[in-house]
Design an enzyme around this catalytic site. Structure first.
Site, PDB file in Angstrom:
ATOM      1  N   GLY A  32      72.181  17.849  52.266  1.00 21.67           N
ATOM      2  CA  GLY A  32      71.342  17.607  51.094  1.00 21.67           C
ATOM      3  C   GLY A  32      69.897  18.084  51.233  1.00 21.67           C
ATOM      4  O   GLY A  32      69.634  19.237  51.608  1.00 21.67           O
ATOM      5  N   ILE A  33      68.968  17.200  50.923  1.00 21.20           N
ATOM      6  CA  ILE A  33      67.539  17.532  50.916  1.00 21.20           C
ATOM      7  C   ILE A  33      67.077  17.927  52.328  1.00 21.20           C
ATOM      8  O   ILE A  33      66.298  18.874  52.501  1.00 21.20           O
ATOM      9  CB  ILE A  33      66.716  16.336  50.387  1.00 21.20           C
ATOM     10  CG1 ILE A  33      67.049  16.072  48.906  1.00 21.20           C
ATOM     11  CG2 ILE A  33      65.215  16.564  50.581  1.00 21.20           C
ATOM     12  CD1 ILE A  33      66.507  14.757  48.353  1.00 21.20           C
ATOM     13  N   GLY A  34      67.567  17.213  53.343  1.00 17.86           N
ATOM     14  CA  GLY A  34      67.156  17.492  54.719  1.00 17.86           C
ATOM     15  C   GLY A  34      67.617  18.870  55.169  1.00 17.86           C
ATOM     16  O   GLY A  34      66.852  19.620  55.799  1.00 17.86           O
ATOM     17  N   TYR A  84      67.204  -0.875  47.707  1.00 14.74           N
ATOM     18  CA  TYR A  84      66.881   0.540  47.941  1.00 14.74           C
ATOM     19  C   TYR A  84      65.455   0.828  47.469  1.00 14.74           C
ATOM     20  O   TYR A  84      64.635   1.380  48.221  1.00 14.74           O
ATOM     21  CB  TYR A  84      67.894   1.413  47.185  1.00 14.74           C
ATOM     22  CG  TYR A  84      67.648   2.901  47.283  1.00 14.74           C
ATOM     23  CD1 TYR A  84      67.958   3.604  48.447  1.00 14.74           C
ATOM     24  CD2 TYR A  84      67.136   3.621  46.198  1.00 14.74           C
ATOM     25  CE1 TYR A  84      67.747   4.977  48.529  1.00 14.74           C
ATOM     26  CE2 TYR A  84      66.924   4.987  46.275  1.00 14.74           C
ATOM     27  CZ  TYR A  84      67.235   5.662  47.446  1.00 14.74           C
ATOM     28  OH  TYR A  84      67.029   7.021  47.523  1.00 14.74           O
TER      29      TYR A  84
HETATM   30  P1  NAP Z   1      72.642  13.254  51.847  1.00 16.61           P
HETATM   31  O1  NAP Z   1      72.989  14.623  51.372  1.00 16.61           O
HETATM   32  O2  NAP Z   1      73.672  12.204  51.854  1.00 16.61           O
HETATM   33  O3  NAP Z   1      71.983  13.392  53.291  1.00 16.61           O
HETATM   34  C1  NAP Z   1      71.604  12.298  54.050  1.00 16.61           C
HETATM   35  C2  NAP Z   1      71.334  12.776  55.464  1.00 16.61           C
HETATM   36  O4  NAP Z   1      70.825  11.678  56.227  1.00 16.61           O
HETATM   37  C3  NAP Z   1      72.581  13.250  56.172  1.00 16.61           C
HETATM   38  O5  NAP Z   1      72.231  14.305  57.052  1.00 16.61           O
HETATM   39  C4  NAP Z   1      73.013  12.026  56.957  1.00 16.61           C
HETATM   40  O6  NAP Z   1      73.826  12.406  58.061  1.00 16.61           O
HETATM   41  C5  NAP Z   1      71.653  11.474  57.378  1.00 16.61           C
HETATM   42  N1  NAP Z   1      71.627  10.053  57.677  1.00 16.61           N
HETATM   43  C6  NAP Z   1      72.007   9.034  56.886  1.00 16.61           C
HETATM   44  N2  NAP Z   1      71.827   7.867  57.500  1.00 16.61           N
HETATM   45  C7  NAP Z   1      71.327   8.157  58.723  1.00 16.61           C
HETATM   46  C8  NAP Z   1      70.918   7.377  59.836  1.00 16.61           C
HETATM   47  N3  NAP Z   1      71.041   6.049  59.816  1.00 16.61           N
HETATM   48  N4  NAP Z   1      70.431   8.004  60.927  1.00 16.61           N
HETATM   49  C9  NAP Z   1      70.325   9.360  60.959  1.00 16.61           C
HETATM   50  N5  NAP Z   1      70.678  10.136  59.941  1.00 16.61           N
HETATM   51  C10 NAP Z   1      71.186   9.553  58.835  1.00 16.61           C
HETATM   52  O7  NAP Z   1      71.453  12.646  50.959  1.00 16.61           O
HETATM   53  P2  NAP Z   1      70.110  13.267  50.338  1.00 16.61           P
HETATM   54  O8  NAP Z   1      70.228  13.120  48.875  1.00 16.61           O
HETATM   55  O9  NAP Z   1      69.808  14.574  50.903  1.00 16.61           O
HETATM   56  O10 NAP Z   1      69.061  12.169  50.824  1.00 16.61           O
HETATM   57  C11 NAP Z   1      67.964  12.467  51.655  1.00 16.61           C
HETATM   58  C12 NAP Z   1      66.850  11.462  51.355  1.00 16.61           C
HETATM   59  O11 NAP Z   1      66.423  11.627  49.994  1.00 16.61           O
HETATM   60  C13 NAP Z   1      67.257   9.996  51.487  1.00 16.61           C
HETATM   61  O12 NAP Z   1      66.225   9.276  52.101  1.00 16.61           O
HETATM   62  C14 NAP Z   1      67.419   9.547  50.049  1.00 16.61           C
HETATM   63  O13 NAP Z   1      67.203   8.167  49.883  1.00 16.61           O
HETATM   64  C15 NAP Z   1      66.340  10.374  49.373  1.00 16.61           C
HETATM   65  N6  NAP Z   1      66.546  10.529  47.931  1.00 16.61           N
HETATM   66  C16 NAP Z   1      67.650  11.159  47.452  1.00 16.61           C
HETATM   67  C17 NAP Z   1      67.819  11.271  46.081  1.00 16.61           C
HETATM   68  C18 NAP Z   1      69.038  11.943  45.481  1.00 16.61           C
HETATM   69  O14 NAP Z   1      69.319  11.729  44.295  1.00 16.61           O
HETATM   70  N7  NAP Z   1      69.754  12.759  46.216  1.00 16.61           N
HETATM   71  C19 NAP Z   1      66.872  10.728  45.212  1.00 16.61           C
HETATM   72  C20 NAP Z   1      65.748  10.107  45.744  1.00 16.61           C
HETATM   73  C21 NAP Z   1      65.596  10.014  47.110  1.00 16.61           C
HETATM   74  P3  NAP Z   1      74.878  11.355  58.706  1.00 16.61           P
HETATM   75  O15 NAP Z   1      75.547  10.659  57.558  1.00 16.61           O
HETATM   76  O16 NAP Z   1      75.779  12.213  59.515  1.00 16.61           O
HETATM   77  O17 NAP Z   1      74.057  10.433  59.523  1.00 16.61           O
END
Ligand code: NAP
Length: 249
Positions: free
Chosen positions: A17-19, A150
């Protein structure tokens, strides 16, 4: 000229995702990235996709030992660090009435405590001129049923940025928050029981947003790049909202 030439960055949650989009952007801009996540298979995929300038470290940001191992790896390979993107996050839907103590702890252990120690443990390695970016959420600006814990954990991150901006200014380190709106990543699927339900969520988010669509991870990567690079050299303690107008219009 590349914006992050020679820089060393840690990106938690950099395997999806974002990361992952941020890791790709940083590598394209000349940085070496250390990405951390819990699933080795996702890290391996990300390493293959990025192709160069990447080190993967398997670990959980809720584990202090794993964070120690992450920074020991950075120290051994690069000696010091310029950028931390605390991006790993956790979402689980529950109303105030439904939430269990375990749900509360799962959310705060990753989003608030995990962010806190991700940054604290980076401090000995961070060079002057460094930048810290905390990936919060526009949810912290709204009152959305089922996102109670959250949103509150993301509000804690926004507060950390203000305090740490003040605490780290004399070291020349800037600290800012990015607050994304709904972005098309696997975290949306993680909130739904079926693909159809996840697609319905995406459609509902698009309907709610003034810009009429959910965001792309690459759009957030560009916003993180702004906060992590000298393009934002006069900004510290800010919350950059990139949410299609959701919380602002
Ligand atoms: P994503 O695609 O699900 O990616 C999440 C990443 O974080 C994955 O690489 C996951 O890998 C890792 N991760 C999760 N829990 C972890 C832990 N305890 N320790 C280490 N790594 C961990 O989600 P994303 O949307 O890119 O989210 C990234 C950030 O953006 C989050 O903080 C989320 O709250 C924020 N955000 C997202 C949205 C949205 O709509 N997408 C909106 C607002 C904010 P593993 O599962 O393998 O650990």
């Amino acid at each position: 000229m590349a914006k992050l030439s020679g820089k060393v960055a840690v990106i938690t949650g950099g395997s999806s995702g974002i990361g992952l989009a941020t890791a790709r952007t940083f590598v394209d801009e000349g940085a070496h990235v250390f990405i951390m996540g819990r699933r080795q298979a996702e890290l391996d995929k990300a390493r293959e996709e990025l192709g160069r300038s990447v080190t993967t470290v398997r670990g959980d940001v809720a584990s202090l030992d794993d964070l120690d191992r992450l920074y020991a790896t950075v120290k051994a390979e690069k000696g010091a660090l310029d950028i931390v993107v605390a991006n790993a996050g956790f979402v689980e839907l529950a109303t105030l009435a439904q939430a269990t103590p375990e749900h509360f702890d799962r959310t705060f252990n990753v989003n608030a405590r995990g962010t806190f120690f991700t940054v604290q443990k980076a401090l000995p390695l961070l060079r002057s001129g460094g930048a810290i970016v905390l990936v919060s959420s526009a949810a912290h600006l709204k009152g959305i049923p089922v996102y109670t814990t959250y949103s509150a954990s993301k509000a804690a991150m926004r507060s950390f940025a203000r305090s740490w901006a003040a605490e780290l200014k004399d070291r020349g380190i800037r600290v800012n928050t990015l607050s994304p709106g709904p972005i098309d990543t696997p975290i949306i699927d993680a909130q739904a029981k079926t693909k159809a339900e996840a697609d319905a969520m995406r459609a509902e988010f698009a309907r709610l947003l003034p810009l009429g669509r959910v965001g792309e991870a690459s759009e957030m990567a560009r916003a993180v790049l702004f906060l992590a690079s000298s393009d934002s050299s006069f900004s510290t303690g800010i919350d950059l909202v990139a949410d299609g107008g959701f919380s602002q219009v």
